[in-house]
Design a protein around this motif. Structure first.
Motif, PDB file in Angstrom:
ATOM      1  N   GLY A 148      51.127  53.075  37.170  1.00 42.32           N
ATOM      2  CA  GLY A 148      51.070  51.719  37.707  1.00 42.32           C
ATOM      3  C   GLY A 148      49.728  51.374  38.334  1.00 42.32           C
ATOM      4  N   HIS A 149      48.779  52.324  38.296  1.00 39.63           N
ATOM      5  CA  HIS A 149      47.491  52.109  38.970  1.00 39.63           C
ATOM      6  C   HIS A 149      46.321  52.565  38.093  1.00 39.63           C
ATOM      7  N   ILE A 150      46.452  52.315  36.797  1.00 40.59           N
ATOM      8  CA  ILE A 150      45.380  52.675  35.858  1.00 40.59           C
ATOM      9  C   ILE A 150      44.123  51.851  36.141  1.00 40.59           C
ATOM     10  N   ILE A 151      44.286  50.568  36.442  1.00 41.47           N
ATOM     11  CA  ILE A 151      43.133  49.701  36.697  1.00 41.47           C
ATOM     12  C   ILE A 151      42.334  50.215  37.895  1.00 41.47           C
ATOM     13  N   GLU A 152      43.020  50.567  38.979  1.00 42.51           N
ATOM     14  CA  GLU A 152      42.342  51.071  40.169  1.00 42.51           C
ATOM     15  C   GLU A 152      41.581  52.369  39.871  1.00 42.51           C
ATOM     16  N   GLN A 153      42.165  53.195  39.016  1.00 41.45           N
ATOM     17  CA  GLN A 153      41.512  54.460  38.679  1.00 41.45           C
ATOM     18  C   GLN A 153      40.256  54.220  37.831  1.00 41.45           C
ATOM     19  N   ILE A 154      40.347  53.308  36.889  1.00 41.82           N
ATOM     20  CA  ILE A 154      39.176  52.985  36.069  1.00 41.82           C
ATOM     21  C   ILE A 154      38.052  52.427  36.942  1.00 41.82           C
ATOM     22  N   GLU A 155      38.402  51.561  37.888  1.00 35.54           N
ATOM     23  CA  GLU A 155      37.390  50.982  38.780  1.00 35.54           C
ATOM     24  C   GLU A 155      36.729  52.062  39.638  1.00 35.54           C
ATOM     25  N   MET A 156      37.497  53.031  40.058  1.00 31.53           N
ATOM     26  CA  MET A 156      36.940  54.117  40.864  1.00 31.53           C
ATOM     27  C   MET A 156      35.963  54.962  40.046  1.00 31.53           C
ATOM     28  N   VAL A 157      36.309  55.228  38.799  1.00 30.50           N
ATOM     29  CA  VAL A 157      35.409  55.980  37.917  1.00 30.50           C
ATOM     30  C   VAL A 157      34.096  55.214  37.740  1.00 30.50           C
ATOM     31  N   LYS A 158      34.189  53.913  37.567  1.00 29.07           N
ATOM     32  CA  LYS A 158      32.978  53.087  37.418  1.00 29.07           C
ATOM     33  C   LYS A 158      32.036  53.259  38.605  1.00 29.07           C
ATOM     34  N   VAL A 159      32.615  53.215  39.812  1.00 29.00           N
ATOM     35  CA  VAL A 159      31.787  53.327  41.024  1.00 29.00           C
ATOM     36  C   VAL A 159      31.141  54.704  41.117  1.00 29.00           C
ATOM     37  N   ILE A 160      31.905  55.753  40.821  1.00 33.01           N
ATOM     38  CA  ILE A 160      31.356  57.118  40.892  1.00 33.01           C
ATOM     39  C   ILE A 160      30.239  57.294  39.862  1.00 33.01           C
ATOM     40  N   LEU A 161      30.412  56.711  38.689  1.00 35.37           N
ATOM     41  CA  LEU A 161      29.348  56.739  37.677  1.00 35.37           C
ATOM     42  C   LEU A 161      28.105  56.003  38.170  1.00 35.37           C
ATOM     43  N   GLU A 162      28.301  54.822  38.741  1.00 38.11           N
ATOM     44  CA  GLU A 162      27.175  54.019  39.227  1.00 38.11           C
ATOM     45  C   GLU A 162      26.389  54.742  40.317  1.00 38.11           C
TER      46      GLU A 162
ATOM     47  N   GLY B  87      25.983  57.893  40.492  1.00 38.59           N
ATOM     48  CA  GLY B  87      25.298  59.054  39.937  1.00 38.59           C
ATOM     49  C   GLY B  87      26.002  60.385  40.082  1.00 38.59           C
ATOM     50  N   TYR B  88      27.269  60.376  40.454  1.00 36.02           N
ATOM     51  CA  TYR B  88      27.973  61.645  40.641  1.00 36.02           C
ATOM     52  C   TYR B  88      28.879  61.990  39.460  1.00 36.02           C
ATOM     53  N   ALA B  89      28.754  61.266  38.374  1.00 32.99           N
ATOM     54  CA  ALA B  89      29.567  61.543  37.191  1.00 32.99           C
ATOM     55  C   ALA B  89      28.762  61.235  35.945  1.00 32.99           C
ATOM     56  N   TYR B  90      29.215  61.746  34.820  1.00 34.72           N
ATOM     57  CA  TYR B  90      28.545  61.514  33.540  1.00 34.72           C
ATOM     58  C   TYR B  90      29.604  61.457  32.448  1.00 34.72           C
ATOM     59  N   GLU B  91      29.287  60.765  31.374  1.00 35.81           N
ATOM     60  CA  GLU B  91      30.232  60.581  30.282  1.00 35.81           C
ATOM     61  C   GLU B  91      29.774  61.344  29.043  1.00 35.81           C
ATOM     62  N   VAL B  92      30.715  62.034  28.411  1.00 36.61           N
ATOM     63  CA  VAL B  92      30.443  62.765  27.178  1.00 36.61           C
ATOM     64  C   VAL B  92      31.533  62.427  26.171  1.00 36.61           C
ATOM     65  N   ASP B  93      31.180  61.641  25.173  1.00 41.05           N
ATOM     66  CA  ASP B  93      32.095  61.337  24.066  1.00 41.05           C
ATOM     67  C   ASP B  93      33.467  60.851  24.555  1.00 41.05           C
ATOM     68  N   GLY B  94      33.446  59.901  25.493  1.00 39.79           N
ATOM     69  CA  GLY B  94      34.692  59.281  25.929  1.00 39.79           C
ATOM     70  C   GLY B  94      35.374  59.951  27.113  1.00 39.79           C
ATOM     71  N   THR B  95      34.872  61.108  27.538  1.00 39.74           N
ATOM     72  CA  THR B  95      35.398  61.781  28.731  1.00 39.74           C
ATOM     73  C   THR B  95      34.373  61.691  29.841  1.00 39.74           C
ATOM     74  N   VAL B  96      34.815  61.361  31.038  1.00 41.51           N
ATOM     75  CA  VAL B  96      33.917  61.241  32.186  1.00 41.51           C
ATOM     76  C   VAL B  96      34.167  62.416  33.120  1.00 41.51           C
ATOM     77  N   TYR B  97      33.099  63.166  33.417  1.00 41.90           N
ATOM     78  CA  TYR B  97      33.193  64.335  34.286  1.00 41.90           C
ATOM     79  C   TYR B  97      32.516  64.085  35.623  1.00 41.90           C
ATOM     80  N   PHE B  98      33.075  64.694  36.655  1.00 42.94           N
ATOM     81  CA  PHE B  98      32.450  64.680  37.980  1.00 42.94           C
ATOM     82  C   PHE B  98      31.440  65.823  38.035  1.00 42.94           C
ATOM     83  N   ASP B  99      30.223  65.535  38.485  1.00 38.90           N
ATOM     84  CA  ASP B  99      29.142  66.530  38.539  1.00 38.90           C
ATOM     85  C   ASP B  99      29.173  67.234  39.895  1.00 38.90           C
TER      86      ASP B  99
END
Length: 488
Positions: A130-144, A146-158
């Motif tokens: 029920g909270h997929i949107i909130e999770q996607i938004e959080m990933v966006k912020v962590i990427l912005e 600089g603490y995460a990176y994306e590899v072929d559709g998977t986003v990892y925390f560095d």
């Protein structure tokens, strides 16, 4: 009547005076069940412990928002977050059901067990799906940031990049080098920057059942991310208490802190509170050792460990007789002693509610006993010490009833307040009659479990439940309309 409450904080490894961020309001988040199987006794112990805390905080005047999530997707078999198959999807494939049928069945079962054990429902019970949107938004912020990176559709925390300015092991007390040296190499590691990196968002394989669109492609959230997003939504980026089982410290809660700090710049909770594990006759409870059993098997006595079954209130009392941070050991002697102790306490309570006679004078002062009860709970929710004080209250009640002790009206009233406050409101115990009133619910729950076993063609378990109920005086009757029970 707020008290000087001290709480053991896993983060600092010491007891600290509880100071809410926005008193009298308290925010408490507890990691809830992954609903792919029946709730096990370790879960019950954890949720009874946090129910105790919820009840006590409320009793001393706090307005608690208790959030306990339901994990209904994204929890993979490896528990690290991005390895193995989704536990719910795997169960759905085996049962040839939709994943949400599995979720519904075990969510209902979980809530039934919590109700039978007299746990209060949480203020909010959000689901991961029920909270997929909130999770996607959080990933966006962590990427912005600089603490995460994306590899072929998977986003990892560095993790290693994060640890350069933050302390990744702040909760577990372990440094990064130790963690790296003790981490085994897993499949799929070649696309990660570091061995400890974990998935925030996972690319779904074509056969994966539970998946959603995202900026990085079709996938699903990482297990750790779910709790970060839900706690932030309902309690804000910084709240009072975050809880769960001790097994969540090394990975799940460690990664939650990293995600929240990376996204919001702050550790999400001031106090991290953890419950200890269950053992059986001194051994860790586990399926592999053949010494694990489920709540309904404990209630019915249909297990290979204990000599008989015990009522849900006896089980609750047994669990509260141990401090939440200590190991709790199941065994015949311990359970039988708890059953006797529970009956002794509730029999005294019944005498009090039936009406003791006050005297003109008193030979006992209840105020010091009341203070000791509060002192026990203020010492990191010390329920075993509280119960010892309540046995002293029971001794006083029995002595007054037998005419061996005099008590005046004022002290009798205070004794009544004490027992109602700590037995009913704080410990959440019900007398035997109230427990018997719940018997139909317990039996219906057991019948539903048997029906589930039959549906899965697990006839051995189905027969075991039927025969076990028969031995304790209940007969089951199967028909086209379903299964009914009656007293034999």
């Amino acid at each position: 009547m707020q008290q000087n409450l001290f709480v053991y904080n896993t983060l600092t490894r010491k007891k600290e005076l509880f100071k809410p961020i926005n008193a009298p309001h308290v925010g408490m988040y507890v990691c809830g069940p992954t609903v792919y199987s029946d709730v096990h006794l370790g879960n019950c112990r954890t949720y009874i412990s946090f129910d105790l805390m919820f009840r006590y905080l409320t009793a001393i005047g706090y307005k608690v928002r208790y959030v306990r999530n339901v994990t209904d997707a994204g929890h993979l078999e490896g528990d690290a977050g991005d390895e193995g198959e989704d536990k719910i999807a795997k169960k759905a494939k085996l049962a040839q059901l939709e994943p949400m049928e599995i979720v519904q069945k075990y969510t209902v079962g979980f809530r039934d067990v919590m109700k039978v054990l007299n746990n209060l429902p949480p203020s909010i019970e959000p689901t991961a799906t029920g909270h997929i949107i909130e999770q996607i938004e959080m990933v966006k912020v962590i990427l912005e940031k600089g603490y995460a990176y994306e590899v072929d559709g998977t986003v990892y925390f560095d993790v290693e990049k994060y640890n350069k300015t933050k302390d990744y092991g702040i909760l577990s007390g372990r440094n990064l080098d130790d963690l790296l040296n003790n981490t085994r190499t897993l499949g799929g590691q070649e696309e990660k920057h570091g061995k400890l990196d974990f998935a925030l968002w996972i690319k779904a394989k074509p056969e994966h059942l539970m998946k959603w669109p995202s900026p990085w492609g079709v996938g699903f959230p990482g297990w750790h991310l779910e709790c970060s997003a839900m706690s932030q939504k309902y309690l804000g980026s910084h709240f009072d208490i975050h809880g769960g089982g001790l097994d969540l410290v090394p990975t799940h809660h460690t990664n939650e802190i990293a995600q929240n700090v990376a996204c919001c710049g702050t550790n999400p909770a001031n106090y991290w509170v953890h419950t200890n594990m269950l053992t059986v006759n001194g051994q860790k409870m586990s399926k592999s050792l053949g010494n694990s059993f489920l709540p309904h098997e404990l209630f019915s006595g249909e297990n290979s460990i204990l000599n008989k079954g015990y009522t849900p209130m006896t089980v609750r009392f047994f669990m509260l007789q141990a401090h939440y941070r200590s190991t709790l050991d199941f065994g015949n002697e311990a359970m039988e002693a708890s059953e006797k102790g529970f009956k002794r306490l509730m029999n005294a309570f019944a005498l009090l509610t039936d009406g003791l006679k006050a005297s003109a004078t008193t030979e006992v002062e209840i105020a010091p006993l009341m203070e000791r009860c509060y002192a026990a709970m203020n010492d990191d929710f010390n329920s075993p010490v509280l119960i010892a004080e309540l046995f002293e209250a029971s001794r006083i009640i029995n002595s007054v009833y037998d005419g061996k002790l005099k008590i005046d009206a004022a002290n009798l009233e205070q004794l009544t307040v004490l027992m109602n406050t700590f037995v009913v409101d704080v410990l959440g115990l019900q007398n035997e009659q109230a427990a018997n009133d719940d018997l139909p619910k317990v039996l219906n729950f057991i019948v539903d479990l048997r029906s589930g076993a039959k549906a899965n063609k697990d006839y051995a378990t189905s027969d075991k439940i039927r025969d076990g109920l028969s031995q304790i005086g209940f007969q089951l009757k199967d028909s086209k309309e379903g299964t009914t029970w009656s007293k034999a």
